[in-house]
Design a protein around this motif. Structure first.
Motif, PDB file in Angstrom:
ATOM      1  N   ALA A 194      26.947  18.409 -15.416  1.00 17.76           N
ATOM      2  CA  ALA A 194      27.763  18.047 -14.199  1.00 17.76           C
ATOM      3  C   ALA A 194      27.329  18.590 -13.024  1.00 17.76           C
ATOM      4  O   ALA A 194      27.498  18.252 -12.022  1.00 17.76           O
ATOM      5  N   ASP A 198      23.888  16.171 -12.128  1.00 19.14           N
ATOM      6  CA  ASP A 198      24.608  15.000 -11.587  1.00 19.14           C
ATOM      7  C   ASP A 198      25.381  14.227 -12.734  1.00 19.14           C
ATOM      8  O   ASP A 198      25.431  12.864 -12.461  1.00 19.14           O
ATOM      9  N   GLY A 199      25.642  14.928 -13.892  1.00 18.66           N
ATOM     10  CA  GLY A 199      26.273  14.382 -14.931  1.00 18.66           C
ATOM     11  C   GLY A 199      28.037  13.984 -14.751  1.00 18.66           C
ATOM     12  O   GLY A 199      28.486  14.640 -13.729  1.00 18.66           O
ATOM     13  N   LYS A 200      28.402  13.199 -15.576  1.00 22.80           N
ATOM     14  CA  LYS A 200      29.987  13.124 -15.520  1.00 22.80           C
ATOM     15  C   LYS A 200      30.728  14.473 -15.766  1.00 22.80           C
ATOM     16  O   LYS A 200      30.391  14.932 -16.652  1.00 22.80           O
ATOM     17  N   PRO A 201      31.644  14.810 -15.047  1.00 23.12           N
ATOM     18  CA  PRO A 201      32.285  16.033 -15.375  1.00 23.12           C
ATOM     19  C   PRO A 201      33.446  16.054 -16.167  1.00 23.12           C
ATOM     20  O   PRO A 201      33.755  14.677 -16.835  1.00 23.12           O
ATOM     21  N   SER A 221      40.067  12.249 -14.718  1.00 23.76           N
ATOM     22  CA  SER A 221      38.725  12.336 -15.788  1.00 23.76           C
ATOM     23  C   SER A 221      38.031  11.144 -15.223  1.00 23.76           C
ATOM     24  O   SER A 221      38.519   9.821 -14.915  1.00 23.76           O
ATOM     25  N   ALA A 222      36.799  11.364 -15.201  1.00 24.74           N
ATOM     26  CA  ALA A 222      35.589  10.553 -14.885  1.00 24.74           C
ATOM     27  C   ALA A 222      35.468   9.352 -15.939  1.00 24.74           C
ATOM     28  O   ALA A 222      35.237   8.324 -15.400  1.00 24.74           O
ATOM     29  N   LEU A 223      36.063   9.581 -16.946  1.00 22.26           N
ATOM     30  CA  LEU A 223      35.886   8.702 -18.134  1.00 22.26           C
ATOM     31  C   LEU A 223      37.155   8.556 -18.689  1.00 22.26           C
ATOM     32  O   LEU A 223      38.202   9.405 -18.652  1.00 22.26           O
ATOM     33  N   ASP A 274      37.659  12.841 -23.938  1.00 20.98           N
ATOM     34  CA  ASP A 274      37.288  11.569 -23.533  1.00 20.98           C
ATOM     35  C   ASP A 274      36.717  11.067 -24.426  1.00 20.98           C
ATOM     36  O   ASP A 274      36.336  11.224 -25.380  1.00 20.98           O
ATOM     37  N   ARG A 276      33.455  10.670 -24.832  1.00 28.62           N
ATOM     38  CA  ARG A 276      32.199  11.048 -25.187  1.00 28.62           C
ATOM     39  C   ARG A 276      32.732  12.090 -26.319  1.00 28.62           C
ATOM     40  O   ARG A 276      31.882  12.939 -26.767  1.00 28.62           O
TER      41      ARG A 276
END
Length: 291
Positions: A194, A198-201, A221-223, A274, A276
């Motif tokens: 992240a 530049d990954g999803k936090p 949450s980003a996801l 999340d 993932r």
């Protein structure tokens, strides 16, 4: 001295200690050497070596010098806490198990620190991460388990609390202590990605608040979240021997709603996971917050 080892094929190797390889890493070098020259202080050299290695890595043409991170397990986690507090060139840091406040509570390191006598405060000021984490501005993810004997929850939460920069925490019920369980959590790489790729936090839990029947906790949450849980213990005695209970919580909009822990619960927290299967925790709650 040359020490015989076995390689992956089972054949003996010989490892020769460098003449200027620095101090060994036993209790005398980690604790008893405090005072006088730093030449025999393992923590000093551990941090210095990491910083020099960091400078070397950043000098390579195929390394993006502005996107580096540091992580370590157990004493490596301890070292990560120190390094992240003095080397702000890192974009992210993940200490696994390691923390500060080792001079308090149930840490197995406390007796060695107490035996220092008049030099005890000198060691704490120089080498306990609690004295340096107050300067940490590198985004940091603390990873630990509920029953760790080396870095107990009390010390862990205090270490988390003193960090003034961006921070997150991941507490796993009954997480074992060791290299294999220490490098297994996918959140380590996701947290670093992240900040470096530049990954999803990871999800960000807010502060849990109790009402008459429930505990409510906001989150971002980003996801989407897959699930959430409340974890608590009513046991007393050594933290390493306590039994934990986990109950499902409801994800509703931008908050998590969990059953209120029983009045006898002395330690509790909420985790969110999340899509993932990335799990993070709220801060660890010791007394139940007032309604």
């Amino acid at each position: 001295a040359a020490v015989p080892l076995a390689n992956q094929a089972g054949k003996p190797n010989t490892r020769t200690r460098l003449a200027n390889g620095g101090p060994r890493h036993g209790r005398p070098e980690k604790f008893d050497s405090i005072g006088g020259s730093v030449s025999d202080d393992w923590p000093y050299h551990a941090v210095a070596n990491v910083m020099r290695a960091h400078s070397l890595l950043r000098s390579f043409q195929n390394v993006n010098a502005d996107r580096t991170a540091v992580t370590g397990i157990s004493w490596g986690g301890y070292t990560t806490c120190l390094v992240a507090s003095v080397d702000d060139r890192f974009r992210a840091a993940v200490p696994v198990y390691g923390c500060g406040f080792l001079f308090e509570g149930e840490s197995v390191q406390k007796p060695a620190i107490d035996k220092l006598g008049s030099r005890r405060e000198e060691w704490i000021e120089a080498y306990d991460p609690s004295s340096l984490l107050v300067h940490c501005r590198v985004p940091i993810l603390f990873v630990n388990g509920t029953n760790d004997i080396h870095y107990p929850l009390d010390s862990y939460q205090k270490s988390f609390d003193v960090v003034p920069g961006r921070k997150q925490i991941r507490i796993e019920v009954n997480m074992r202590h060791g290299h294999a369980p220490g490098w297994a959590p996918p959140e380590i790489g996701l947290f670093i990605d992240a900040y470096c790729r530049d990954g999803k936090p990871l999800p960000v839990p807010g502060q849990p608040r109790a009402d008459s029947d429930h505990v409510r906790m906001p989150y971002t949450s980003a996801l989407p979240l897959k699930w959430a849980e409340l974890h608590y213990t009513t046991d007393t005695g050594l933290r390493s021997g306590r039994t934990w209970k986990s109950v499902s919580a409801q994800v509703s909009g931008d908050e998590v709603i969990a059953p209120k822990p029983p009045a006898t619960a002395n330690t509790w927290f909420i985790t969110v996971t999340d899509q993932r299967d990335a799990m993070v925790s709220s801060s660890i709650q010791f007394p139940l917050p007032a309604e």
